[in-house]
Design an enzyme around this catalytic site. Structure first.
Site, PDB file in Angstrom:
ATOM      1  N   LYS A 169       0.839  -1.197   0.000  1.00 12.69           N
ATOM      2  CA  LYS A 169       0.000   0.000   0.000  1.00 12.69           C
ATOM      3  C   LYS A 169       0.875   1.248   0.000  1.00 12.69           C
ATOM      4  CE  LYS A 169      -1.892   2.535   3.248  1.00 12.69           C
ATOM      5  NZ  LYS A 169      -1.947   3.877   2.630  1.00 12.69           N
ATOM      6  N   GLU A 180       9.796   0.667  11.046  1.00 11.16           N
ATOM      7  CA  GLU A 180      10.769   1.767  11.037  1.00 11.16           C
ATOM      8  C   GLU A 180       9.949   3.020  11.277  1.00 11.16           C
ATOM      9  OE1 GLU A 180      12.233   4.987  10.041  1.00 11.16           O
ATOM     10  OE2 GLU A 180      12.556   4.254   7.993  1.00 11.16           O
ATOM     11  N   CYS A 240      13.003  10.601   8.356  1.00 14.31           N
ATOM     12  CA  CYS A 240      12.804   9.974   9.667  1.00 14.31           C
ATOM     13  C   CYS A 240      14.085   9.995  10.493  1.00 14.31           C
ATOM     14  CB  CYS A 240      12.288   8.547   9.499  1.00 14.31           C
ATOM     15  SG  CYS A 240      13.292   7.540   8.407  1.00 14.31           S
ATOM     16  N   GLU A 268       9.265  14.825  17.193  1.00 16.20           N
ATOM     17  CA  GLU A 268       9.657  14.821  15.782  1.00 16.20           C
ATOM     18  C   GLU A 268       8.813  15.822  15.012  1.00 16.20           C
ATOM     19  OE1 GLU A 268      10.683  11.471  12.448  1.00 16.20           O
ATOM     20  OE2 GLU A 268       8.789  11.239  13.522  1.00 16.20           O
TER      21      GLU A 268
END
Length: 502
Positions: A193, A268, A302, A402
């Site tokens: 996806k 991750e 990331c 983040e």
């Protein structure tokens, strides 16, 4: 209803773009015929449409999983010689190389990253990653365990089964390659996806899978919204493994849903990676690497080194040099201009989210060195100028969470122990960079830092041969390298009695 459209990109390339679901090597409509509209984040904030694609639902997940399960058992894939599997993956990499300009165009248009970056950095990594894993397809050997005169045992490496792969929007094709390469080399089948924000380049890529010669059902690609299709994949009892790249909060939900049938999981997730600058570092090189480590890809990385921690002796010198280099280098603008370094944020939501963090930093008393306000004068889309905060304390929101944008926070340390403590004071542990000319120190610190990856005198360096992944709340498992293959194969032990009697 046609399942392809002709589109003309801002760089003038005319592309035949698939818009359906790719199941069993065929383009099909979604069961409920819903659509997702992909927008150009570099245009006016009216969310200018690029194209609409079919939006799958849980019903389509059922169909795709059945196709993948059937393909897993068909001799055309299950009994294929490993060398032939490798040849198919290699052929796919060749097709990616042949179609780089179209793929890079779609990636830049849909994602907002500079076309030059997509063409010269991201796509070559897609090619190299696929070729790396193609070479491993016929080298997945087991072991023989001697047991004396009347017994021996051996192991074989087997595919895990049907793999659900959920791809993020920041590096659509690269993250797809990181997951598809090892999964296919090990003989698995896949239901993949793409992000609902960036489906276009992966849909084009799907045509290449069929052209490469993969049997029907080996790779199936479903556009769809995460809350419905991602959830259906993570929960599906017919899926044996989940590989997810995305936010930590979503990763926790995926992990919970995968527990329904105890799926193998690779996650991750988020990061808030520190970059340590010691007073003996090569300042000119450090500034360049630090800039690349957080300002590349619009800061949507990331593992981006978004926390810079500088030894007090060189702190102000570094802040001034970093600001000067950022002003000189981070040119904002049209992703299809050759001189653009930074494109727009991916979406209105992300644009507003990053601005809210900047506002928080100002309110909490961090020193705003550069940027801060929306880049309305430079460009009309979801553009945020590179933003630098100095004198940041560890309790500030911009230091803890983040941000996923072109925002960096800078603080200072005095001793090596303090540098380690501050670097490790985070719920994340994806990457960490160390800048020093003292190699003894760098290797000593590399062992003490709580991070899945440590860069010494570089930042966000990547190599298909080197494992990548995090510790703490940055994820579970590893991608790339031989570790990536371990994540897509299971070991079966076989005991052989050659004469022992009871």
């Amino acid at each position: 209803m046609s399942l392809a459209v002709q589109v003309t990109a801002p760089n003038g390339r005319r592309i035949e773009l698939p818009t359906g679901l790719f199941i069993n090597n065929q383009w099909v409509k979604a069961a409920r015929n819903g659509t997702i509209t992909s927008i150009n984040p570099a245009c006016n904030r009216d969310e200018t449409k690029i194209a609409s694609v079919q939006a799958s639902t849980a019903e389509d997940v059922d169909i795709a999983v059945k196709a993948a399960r059937d393909a897993l058992l068909q001799s055309s894939w299950a009994d294929m010689h490993p060398s032939t599997r490798g040849e198919l993956i290699r052929k796919l990499s060749d097709l990616v190389q042949e179609n780089m300009k179209d793929l890079a165009t779609l990636e830049a248009w849909d994602n907002g990253k500079p076309y030059s970056v997509a063409l010269n950095e991201d796509l070559p990594e897609v090619v190299s990653c696929l070729r790396y894993f193609a070479g491993f397809a016929d080298k997945l050997h087991g072991q023989v365990i001697e047991g004396g005169a009347t017994k021996f045992a051996y192991t074989i490496r087997e595919p895990i089964g049907v793999c659900g792969q959920i791809i993020p929007w920041n590096y659509p094709l690269m993250m797809a390659a990181w997951k598809l390469g090892p999964a296919l080399a090990c003989g698995n089948t896949v239901v993949l996806k793409p992000s609902e924000l960036t489906p276009l380049s992966i849909l084009y890529f799907a045509n290449l899978i069929e052209k490469a010669g993969f049997p029907p059902g080996v790779v199936n690609i479903l556009n769809g919204r995460g809350e419905e299709v991602g959830t259906a994949i993570a929960r599906h009892p017919g899926i044996d493994k989940i590989a997810f790249t995305g936010s930590t909060d979503t990763g926790k939900k995926v992990m919970t849903m995968a527990a329904s049938n105890i799926k193998n999981v690779t996650l991750e997730t988020g990061g808030k990676s520190p970059l340590l600058v010691f007073n003996d570092a090569d300042l000119e090189q450090t500034v360049k690497w630090a800039h690349a480590g957080i300002m590349s890809n619009q800061g949507q990385i990331c593992s981006g080194t978004s926390r810079i921690i500088v030894q007090k002796d060189v702190y102000e010198e570094f802040v001034a040099a970093f600001r000067e280099y950022t002003e000189m280098t981070s040119k904002i603008g049209d992703p299809f201009r050759d001189d653009t370094f930074q494109g727009p944020q991916i979406s209105k939501n992300q644009y507003e989210r990053v601005l809210s963090y900047i506002e928080s930093g100002v309110k909490q008393g961090a020193r705003l060195v550069l940027g801060g306000a929306p880049a309305d004068k430079q460009a009309p889309g979801f553009f945020i100028p590179p933003t630098i905060f100095a004198d940041v304390t560890d309790d500030m929101i911009i230091s803890r969470e983040e941000i996923f944008g072109p925002v960096v926070v800078i603080s200072s340390f005095e001793t090596e122990d303090q540098a380690i403590q501050r670097a490790n004071d985070s719920p994340y542990g994806l990457g960490c960079a160390i800048f020093t000319q003292n190699l003894e120190r760098s290797h000593r610190l590399a062992r003490k830092l709580e991070s899945g990856t440590v860069w010494i005198n570089s930042s966000n360096d990547s190599d298909s041969r080197t494992p990548f992944g995090g510790v703490k709340q940055s994820g579970i498992g590893r991608e790339l390298g031989e570790a990536g293959l371990l994540a897509y194969s299971s070991i079966k032990s076989i005991h052989v009695n050659t004469g022992a009697k009871l």
